[in-house]
Design a protein around this motif. Structure first.
Motif, PDB file in Angstrom:
ATOM      1  N   TYR A 244      55.239  -5.880  31.975  1.00  0.00           N
ATOM      2  CA  TYR A 244      55.144  -6.373  30.607  1.00  0.00           C
ATOM      3  C   TYR A 244      54.181  -7.556  30.553  1.00  0.00           C
ATOM      4  O   TYR A 244      54.281  -8.489  31.365  1.00  0.00           O
ATOM      5  N   TYR A 245      53.288  -7.506  29.567  1.00  0.00           N
ATOM      6  CA  TYR A 245      52.278  -8.536  29.400  1.00  0.00           C
ATOM      7  C   TYR A 245      52.377  -9.141  28.004  1.00  0.00           C
ATOM      8  O   TYR A 245      52.626  -8.428  27.029  1.00  0.00           O
ATOM      9  N   CYS A 246      52.164 -10.441  27.911  1.00  0.00           N
ATOM     10  CA  CYS A 246      51.988 -11.024  26.593  1.00  0.00           C
ATOM     11  C   CYS A 246      50.493 -11.244  26.360  1.00  0.00           C
ATOM     12  O   CYS A 246      49.714 -11.370  27.303  1.00  0.00           O
ATOM     13  N   ALA A 247      50.128 -11.254  25.104  1.00  0.00           N
ATOM     14  CA  ALA A 247      48.728 -11.405  24.736  1.00  0.00           C
ATOM     15  C   ALA A 247      48.617 -12.209  23.454  1.00  0.00           C
ATOM     16  O   ALA A 247      49.527 -12.214  22.627  1.00  0.00           O
ATOM     17  N   ALA A 248      47.492 -12.875  23.314  1.00  0.00           N
ATOM     18  CA  ALA A 248      47.207 -13.681  22.132  1.00  0.00           C
ATOM     19  C   ALA A 248      45.825 -13.337  21.614  1.00  0.00           C
ATOM     20  O   ALA A 248      44.893 -13.136  22.392  1.00  0.00           O
ATOM     21  N   VAL A 249      45.716 -13.308  20.312  1.00  0.00           N
ATOM     22  CA  VAL A 249      44.435 -12.994  19.689  1.00  0.00           C
ATOM     23  C   VAL A 249      44.322 -13.747  18.381  1.00  0.00           C
ATOM     24  O   VAL A 249      45.345 -14.024  17.731  1.00  0.00           O
ATOM     25  N   VAL A 250      43.117 -14.094  18.016  1.00  0.00           N
ATOM     26  CA  VAL A 250      42.896 -14.671  16.691  1.00  0.00           C
ATOM     27  C   VAL A 250      43.281 -13.602  15.676  1.00  0.00           C
ATOM     28  O   VAL A 250      42.830 -12.453  15.762  1.00  0.00           O
TER      29      VAL A 250
END
Length: 120
Positions: free
Chosen positions: A93-99
């Motif tokens: 499981y990965y977390c991700a952030a994006v504008v």
């Protein structure tokens, strides 16, 4: 540069629960759209849940009613509460952030992942 560090993975029996955390540092966490993704061996990465800067959430059909995504902007932390886990939930499981407004692609910020294993 936003840095993301996941934790909380582990091994559980089918029907069990886990809570994943993703600690963010280095930037204005609250302004980002955040997401949880997973990748099982031999399979493509898939989206699990997303939450935008206003707290609006979205879920994959496979986890609706079982998983809950949330964020604590004061703690710069993203969470994924996973209940009624199934063997099919086994993945990294990965977390991700994006504008917000952009896609969660390779140009997004990604954590290193945390392993979730669900035994039948």
């Amino acid at each position: 540069q936003l840095q993301l560090v996941e934790s909380g993975g582990g091994s559980v029996q089918s029907g069990g629960s886990l809570r994943l955390s993703c600690a963010a540092s280095g930037h204005t966490f609250s302004s980002y759209c955040m997401g949880w993704f997973r990748q099982a061996p031999g399979k493509q990465r898939e989206g699990v849940a997303t939450i935008d800067s206003a707290g609006v959430t979205g879920y994959a059909d496979s986890v609706k009613g079982r998983f809950t995504i949330s964020r604590d902007n004061a703690k710069n932390t993203l969470y994924l509460q996973m209940n009624s886990l199934k063997p099919d939930d086994t993945a990294m499981y990965y977390c991700a952030a994006v504008v917000c407004g952009y896609y969660f692609d390779d140009s997004a910020h990604w954590g290193q992942g945390t392993q979730v294993t669900v035994a039948s």
